[in-house]
Design an enzyme around this catalytic site. Sequence first.
Site, PDB file in Angstrom:
ATOM      1  N   ASP A  22       0.833  -1.203   0.000  1.00 13.70           N
ATOM      2  CA  ASP A  22       0.000   0.000   0.000  1.00 13.70           C
ATOM      3  C   ASP A  22       0.870   1.256   0.000  1.00 13.70           C
ATOM      4  O   ASP A  22       1.467   1.608   1.024  1.00 13.70           O
ATOM      5  CB  ASP A  22      -0.916  -0.011   1.222  1.00 13.70           C
ATOM      6  CG  ASP A  22      -1.916   1.124   1.220  1.00 13.70           C
ATOM      7  OD1 ASP A  22      -1.950   1.890   0.238  1.00 13.70           O
ATOM      8  OD2 ASP A  22      -2.680   1.238   2.197  1.00 13.70           O
TER       9      ASP A  22
ATOM     10  N   ASP B 114      -2.104   5.669  -5.614  1.00 11.48           N
ATOM     11  CA  ASP B 114      -2.258   4.800  -4.445  1.00 11.48           C
ATOM     12  C   ASP B 114      -2.489   3.355  -4.866  1.00 11.48           C
ATOM     13  O   ASP B 114      -3.566   3.000  -5.343  1.00 11.48           O
ATOM     14  CB  ASP B 114      -3.424   5.306  -3.592  1.00 11.48           C
ATOM     15  CG  ASP B 114      -3.585   4.517  -2.301  1.00 11.48           C
ATOM     16  OD1 ASP B 114      -2.685   3.719  -1.964  1.00 11.48           O
ATOM     17  OD2 ASP B 114      -4.611   4.707  -1.618  1.00 11.48           O
TER      18      ASP B 114
END
Length: 501
Positions: free
Chosen positions: A121, A327
């Site tokens: 992430d 992201d």
Amino acid sequence: MASFSLLSSLLVSLTFLFSLSSASPFSLEIHNRFSDRVRHWAESRNHPGVWWPQHGTAEYYAALAHHDRALHQRRSLATTSPQELAFSDGNATYRLSSLGYLYYAFVELGTPNVTFFVALDTGSDLFWVPCDCKQCAALSSPSYGVNFAFNTYSPSKSNTSETISCGSSSCQEVQSTCSGSSANCTYKISYVSDNTSSSGYLVEDVLYLTTETIQPQTTQASIIFGCGQTQTGTFLDGGTPDGLMGLSMSNLSVPSILANKGYTLNSFSMCFSEDGIGRINFGDAGSSDQSETPLLVDTQADLYNISLTGFSVGNSSYTSSFSAIVDSGTSFTYLSDPMYTDIVTSFNSQVEERRASLLSAAASFEYCYYLSSGQTSAKIPDIAFTTQGGSSFPVNDALLTVVSTTGNTIGYCLAIGKSSGLNIIGQNFLTGLRVVFDRERLVLGWQNFNCYDSSASGPALAPNGYNPKKTNQVSVLENSSPRLTAMSSLVLLFMVTMLFM
């Protein structure tokens, strides 16, 4: 020392003398690169532009000395410069729809080493794994979509584990609610999904990495991560059940720790393939032929934020200034108005298929379309962003394909969600790209890339029980009543049941 210098100036031409007799030994002659033998060999093959200094002259010895210095410098760089590193099990990453449609990798921690299957992430700071659990996800479940069990970490079972105290400078990075300087540094991180969090305390232990070379060498990197004792929300419902690795620009993220301790350059890359098998390489600073745009530095957030100056959809172009977060931990892309409305309405005006409201309700995307019976292709307008500096950021896979449980493709959706203010380029818009997060130069780089193209590691292999799909998919069950099954808000790949007319 003198013999080392002499040998270092030898090579370039090796004349091999072979004998077909099995009793004859293998032998070779070694010649100085500036020797008469090598010069005669090159001249006999008409090599243009080749210059050899005359033996015994000042130029001859100057050339030898220059060669020695260059070779010593290369050897020095090879032994002292940070190298690209991958996880000890390889640099392969895996996108699993059953686990939140995120990319995962196998990592090893502690002594003896324990393997974890963690989500990657770029929008999160801290790396954490389930540890001395008070409330953690189940170690195995049919819903995980893999046939191996997950693990938990325990500091008391690792010979190299150390707890981080409240008095440590690292503790200040997590805004801990410490009770004293000698107490364990506690943390609690809340995520965007409702009531989703991880809490516990910080520990330091070894992460096993390997060099991306012909003869890989193992590196035991000492890193700080979270001993996640309590998970809530979607972390208990199938979202990242075995931990999450934060890759942001925070000082506590894994790339930051590796760079600050000199293990790698302050950069890393992720490759996002169409079939869901990608790669991650720490220390990868990209290539000279990649496209780039500056990263926007935000002292309040350690995210990879870029500035966009426009976008195009098929034959329509728009000028619009806005910023967006890149992201990998967000499955799909979300845009606010006016960008969202401009893109989806332009897309809708250029496709030929019929809008499908039932598919939109199922997949939570506003613009979905039916495919006719027997239809195998559709004309889809290309989408691309224009970034600050003028580079084009291509979108290779903007669609969510809708298939029935019998395997029939029945429609597709434009996989862009409407945001109330925050613009996020999720991992579906990163498909087909190698993205370089260069934190040293503060640029984001990208290029169309074959993730299987690796000179060191070879093709990535899927974990047991994982069946990668070429495109993003949502499954539906034909000939049944229309309804939605209850799913976690983190899991954006929906199983739906509905009636098709």
